[in-house]
Design a protein around this motif. Sequence first.
Motif, PDB file in Angstrom:
ATOM      1  N   HIS A 146     105.031 145.338  -2.360  1.00 40.20           N
ATOM      2  CA  HIS A 146     105.390 144.404  -1.280  1.00 40.20           C
ATOM      3  C   HIS A 146     106.669 144.864  -0.599  1.00 40.20           C
ATOM      4  CE1 HIS A 146     104.771 140.356   0.516  1.00 40.20           C
ATOM      5  NE2 HIS A 146     106.072 140.443   0.759  1.00 40.20           N
ATOM      6  N   GLY A 168     105.637 145.441  11.407  1.00 40.86           N
ATOM      7  CA  GLY A 168     104.369 145.413  10.680  1.00 40.86           C
ATOM      8  C   GLY A 168     103.248 146.038  11.479  1.00 40.86           C
ATOM      9  N   GLU A 169     103.214 145.724  12.778  1.00 36.12           N
ATOM     10  CA  GLU A 169     102.197 146.324  13.659  1.00 36.12           C
ATOM     11  C   GLU A 169     102.435 147.818  13.824  1.00 36.12           C
ATOM     12  OE1 GLU A 169     102.178 144.308  17.375  1.00 36.12           O
ATOM     13  OE2 GLU A 169     101.126 142.524  16.611  1.00 36.12           O
ATOM     14  N   LYS A 216     101.413 149.540  10.786  1.00 39.65           N
ATOM     15  CA  LYS A 216     100.048 149.173  10.370  1.00 39.65           C
ATOM     16  C   LYS A 216     100.032 148.644   8.934  1.00 39.65           C
ATOM     17  CE  LYS A 216      97.611 152.333  13.515  1.00 39.65           C
ATOM     18  NZ  LYS A 216      98.798 152.686  14.321  1.00 39.65           N
ATOM     19  N   LEU A 217     100.983 147.771   8.638  1.00 42.12           N
ATOM     20  CA  LEU A 217     101.062 147.177   7.304  1.00 42.12           C
ATOM     21  C   LEU A 217      99.962 146.138   7.138  1.00 42.12           C
ATOM     22  CD1 LEU A 217     104.928 146.621   7.066  1.00 42.12           C
ATOM     23  CD2 LEU A 217     103.594 148.548   6.176  1.00 42.12           C
ATOM     24  N   LYS A 218      99.359 146.107   5.963  1.00 42.94           N
ATOM     25  CA  LYS A 218      98.286 145.163   5.704  1.00 42.94           C
ATOM     26  C   LYS A 218      98.851 143.760   5.502  1.00 42.94           C
ATOM     27  CE  LYS A 218      95.231 148.556   3.500  1.00 42.94           C
ATOM     28  NZ  LYS A 218      94.505 148.918   2.252  1.00 42.94           N
ATOM     29  N   GLU A 219      98.137 142.777   6.038  1.00 44.26           N
ATOM     30  CA  GLU A 219      98.555 141.384   5.878  1.00 44.26           C
ATOM     31  C   GLU A 219      98.678 141.050   4.394  1.00 44.26           C
ATOM     32  OE1 GLU A 219      97.150 136.889   7.259  1.00 44.26           O
ATOM     33  OE2 GLU A 219      96.120 138.674   8.034  1.00 44.26           O
ATOM     34  N   THR A 230     101.096 142.169   2.491  1.00 46.24           N
ATOM     35  CA  THR A 230     101.909 143.175   1.804  1.00 46.24           C
ATOM     36  C   THR A 230     103.360 143.175   2.294  1.00 46.24           C
ATOM     37  OG1 THR A 230     101.401 144.934   3.401  1.00 46.24           O
ATOM     38  CG2 THR A 230      99.892 144.663   1.525  1.00 46.24           C
TER      39      THR A 230
END
Length: 339
Positions: free
Chosen positions: A182, A235-236, A239-242, A244
């Motif tokens: 995380h 985050g965008e 490209k971080l996964k929701e 995390t």
Amino acid sequence: MKGVLLVNLGSPASTDPKDVKSYLGEFLMDERVIDLPYLLRTILVKGIILNTRPKQSAKAYSKIWWDEGSPLIVLSEKLQDKVNQETSVPISLAMRYGEPSMKNGLQELYDQGVTEVLLVPLYPQFAMATTETIIVLAEQLRDEFFPKIDFTVVPPFYNHPDYVTVLSRSIIEELEKIDYDHLLFSYHGVPERHIRKSDITNSHCKIDGSCCQTPSKAHQFCYRHQCYETTRLVGEKLKLKEGTFSTSFQSRLGFDPWLKPYTDRTVEKMAQEGIEKIAVVTPAFVSDCLETLEEIAMEADEIFKENGGTEFTFIPCINDREDWVKTLSRWIDEWALSK
């Protein structure tokens, strides 16, 4: 003639409790930091806090102090030197509290013939206790000492694509070195009432979980919105996964409600819920300081591991990174070349 004043928070002159007390007195008596009526603020700060906190804070500063001095001051000076080499106009450095003072910084520019100053608060997000207090003091100093100086203020750059790119690079460079479960974005906290006081609509900010995502003119001065927006944009970009990554707020003081969730409790809860490896970044700060080097890199690390976590990674601020120097220098030159 044009010139630039970079302004950061400030630091005690040393780790001696007397110097820490002097610094805390100036900082906490600012009505935009502790926004109580003067008499109540004086009782709280001079009657209580300055009689108890300086020794504790001095110990904390001693943990992170460098041979060259305060990390925040040293890193700010390095940034100034590098930007000065890249730009076409004089660059001065000042601290809102402590030395070098904003008056001295403006005097340094004025002595070189500067009458147009680009004021650069080194805070990505707007807050009463950061950007606003710098602007207010700058205007007071101009009225009293420098009536011929005109100011242009760099607006909060929390969502500027250039800044988001630099911040994202600084994060991914660290994440590529580790395994993590995380990524936590920890921002400096403020009392909830500061958010409402900064609401120019007097109605939008309810701190209810949805107002920061609902378009409003209030967002221009909403610290909470701007923090969440920084997290979202990074985050965008990465490209971080929701799920995390998330946002929290640190450094609360006193008993009034501050922005939640609190970083220390978030880190504790994550460890207790079985998250073994976390990384923490502090995007409310441009330069590493007590709140990042001691509160996060040391205290939060300890809390996480005491509650079952195994690996804690502190991601440094953007400090004097070359891409940040290039970005800031380009912003300055674009202003300097404008009419």
